[in-house]
Design a protein around this motif. Structure first.
Motif, PDB file in Angstrom:
ATOM      1  N   PRO A 111       0.812  -1.225   0.000  1.00 31.65           N
ATOM      2  CA  PRO A 111       0.000   0.000   0.000  1.00 31.65           C
ATOM      3  C   PRO A 111       0.844   1.274   0.000  1.00 31.65           C
ATOM      4  CG  PRO A 111       0.071  -0.936   2.197  1.00 31.65           C
ATOM      5  CD  PRO A 111       0.756  -1.928   1.299  1.00 31.65           C
ATOM      6  N   VAL A 112       0.225   2.347  -0.467  1.00 34.21           N
ATOM      7  CA  VAL A 112       0.867   3.657  -0.411  1.00 34.21           C
ATOM      8  C   VAL A 112       0.721   4.189   1.010  1.00 34.21           C
ATOM      9  CG1 VAL A 112       0.725   6.048  -1.201  1.00 34.21           C
ATOM     10  CG2 VAL A 112       0.448   4.171  -2.837  1.00 34.21           C
ATOM     11  N   GLY A 113       1.832   4.523   1.646  1.00 35.35           N
ATOM     12  CA  GLY A 113       1.798   4.985   3.029  1.00 35.35           C
ATOM     13  C   GLY A 113       1.692   6.497   3.144  1.00 35.35           C
ATOM     14  N   ASP A 114       1.323   6.953   4.337  1.00 35.53           N
ATOM     15  CA  ASP A 114       1.193   8.393   4.594  1.00 35.53           C
ATOM     16  C   ASP A 114       2.515   9.119   4.393  1.00 35.53           C
ATOM     17  OD1 ASP A 114      -1.479   8.189   5.137  1.00 35.53           O
ATOM     18  OD2 ASP A 114      -1.240   8.081   7.326  1.00 35.53           O
ATOM     19  N   ALA A 115       3.621   8.461   4.733  1.00 39.16           N
ATOM     20  CA  ALA A 115       4.931   9.087   4.568  1.00 39.16           C
ATOM     21  C   ALA A 115       5.225   9.347   3.087  1.00 39.16           C
ATOM     22  CB  ALA A 115       6.022   8.208   5.176  1.00 39.16           C
ATOM     23  N   GLU A 116       4.844   8.396   2.226  1.00 38.41           N
ATOM     24  CA  GLU A 116       5.054   8.571   0.783  1.00 38.41           C
ATOM     25  C   GLU A 116       4.202   9.726   0.259  1.00 38.41           C
ATOM     26  OE1 GLU A 116       5.538   4.597  -1.532  1.00 38.41           O
ATOM     27  OE2 GLU A 116       4.235   4.148   0.170  1.00 38.41           O
ATOM     28  N   ILE A 117       2.973   9.796   0.746  1.00 37.71           N
ATOM     29  CA  ILE A 117       2.074  10.870   0.307  1.00 37.71           C
ATOM     30  C   ILE A 117       2.608  12.222   0.745  1.00 37.71           C
ATOM     31  CG2 ILE A 117      -0.254  11.841   0.578  1.00 37.71           C
ATOM     32  CD1 ILE A 117      -1.287   8.973   0.851  1.00 37.71           C
ATOM     33  N   ASP A 238      -3.671   8.242  -5.420  1.00 32.88           N
ATOM     34  CA  ASP A 238      -3.995   7.560  -6.674  1.00 32.88           C
ATOM     35  C   ASP A 238      -2.813   7.612  -7.640  1.00 32.88           C
ATOM     36  OD1 ASP A 238      -6.057   6.330  -8.494  1.00 32.88           O
ATOM     37  OD2 ASP A 238      -5.580   8.111  -9.672  1.00 32.88           O
ATOM     38  N   SER A 239      -2.153   8.754  -7.708  1.00 33.65           N
ATOM     39  CA  SER A 239      -0.989   8.892  -8.589  1.00 33.65           C
ATOM     40  C   SER A 239       0.133   7.940  -8.167  1.00 33.65           C
ATOM     41  CB  SER A 239      -0.488  10.340  -8.557  1.00 33.65           C
ATOM     42  OG  SER A 239       0.699  10.480  -9.288  1.00 33.65           O
ATOM     43  N   LEU A 240       0.359   7.818  -6.861  1.00 33.03           N
ATOM     44  CA  LEU A 240       1.414   6.928  -6.371  1.00 33.03           C
ATOM     45  C   LEU A 240       1.068   5.462  -6.604  1.00 33.03           C
ATOM     46  CD1 LEU A 240       2.413   8.727  -3.040  1.00 33.03           C
ATOM     47  CD2 LEU A 240       3.701   8.624  -5.180  1.00 33.03           C
ATOM     48  N   VAL A 241      -0.207   5.126  -6.501  1.00 30.69           N
ATOM     49  CA  VAL A 241      -0.643   3.759  -6.798  1.00 30.69           C
ATOM     50  C   VAL A 241      -0.315   3.421  -8.254  1.00 30.69           C
ATOM     51  CG1 VAL A 241      -2.689   2.333  -7.218  1.00 30.69           C
ATOM     52  CG2 VAL A 241      -2.425   3.527  -5.042  1.00 30.69           C
TER      53      VAL A 241
END
Length: 259
Positions: A111-117, A238-241
């Motif tokens: 999953p995309v994590g909050d830190a990545e966002i 969504d972009s990171l996914v």
């Protein structure tokens, strides 16, 4: 409430491979239709905002499923499932369903994590900058014309009047006004032409872009009004996914033996 067949069809296609329960919705010419398909179709339509769970919705879905099963049986009887174009379409649909499930499971496990966002948001803020600029421009065909305009401005001519000769017909009659914007909204070379100007300043030399030669004036600056992290979070996620899935696809293709 009226239910549109097209929406029902989309929901039914989405659940065509749903697992069977012991209880059947109906049995059509000896072929059972599992009740689970109705449950999944209702869930899909409610989630998509295409209806509310109700007896009317369930009846409409039931009738549509029965009709589709009847038509399917007739199509098979007439040999449509043996046609090459139908087989190809079925193969494509099967591939899409299986690949989409693979992608879904991959993102569930990665999953995309909050830190990545947050990191992506910080990059956006840094790239966008903390200032907005109110600029005007005059677009000319060649450098000589642009230099002539700069000379006239130094001689006291009004920028708004000279802007009427601009090739940019969208701003020519508006004093060349490009309104408030952050530098990232412009081509890099154009942005570089005005970010170093003082309020009221005009570029000393023409600024060349793919569109021609620009004479730029800076009217004013102000603090940028950027969207907050919470406002952009769904879009960034969504972009990171999509980036994760693209990287996964490229990784798998590299491992494959393609001849």
């Amino acid at each position: 409430m009226t239910f549109k067949p097209a929406r029902l069809l989309l929901a039914l296609i989405a659940v065509s491979a749903a697992p069977a329960f012991a209880q059947n919705l109906a049995v059509v010419n000896g072929k059972p239709i599992p009740t689970s398909r109705v449950e999944e179709a209702v869930k899909q339509m409610v989630a998509a905002g295409q209806g509310q769970d109700s007896p009317q919705l369930r009846l409409a879905i039931k009738n549509e499923m029965i009709a589709r099963e009847v038509l399917m049986q007739e199509a098979v009887k007439q040999g449509y499932d043996k046609k090459p174009e139908v087989k190809q379409a079925l193969d494509n649909a099967r591939q899409a369903i299986v690949v989409n499930q693979l992608a879904k499971d991959y993102i569930t496990k990665n999953p995309v994590g909050d830190a990545e966002i947050k990191a992506e948001y910080d990059r956006f803020v840094k790239q966008t900058g903390d200032k907005e600029y109110h600029v005007r421009h005059i677009l000319l065909e060649n450098e000589a014309d642009a230099k002539a305009v700069i000379a006239k401005l130094k001689g006291g001519a009004k920028f708004e009047e000279l802007a009427k000769q601009s090739k940019d017909t969208g701003t020519a009659n508006n004093g060349g006004d490009l309104d408030w914007a952050v530098p990232a909204a412009f081509p890099p070379e154009f942005a570089a032409g005005f970010t170093g100007l003082q309020k009221g300043g005009v570029t000393e030399n023409p600024v060349k872009t793919a569109n021609g030669f620009h004479v730029i004036k800076l009217d004013d600056t102000r603090a940028a009004k950027l969207p907050t992290l919470d406002e952009l979070k769904p879009q960034i996620a969504d972009s990171l996914v999509q980036k994760k899935l693209e990287a996964y696809k490229e990784q798998m293709v590299k491992k494959a033996k393609v001849q």
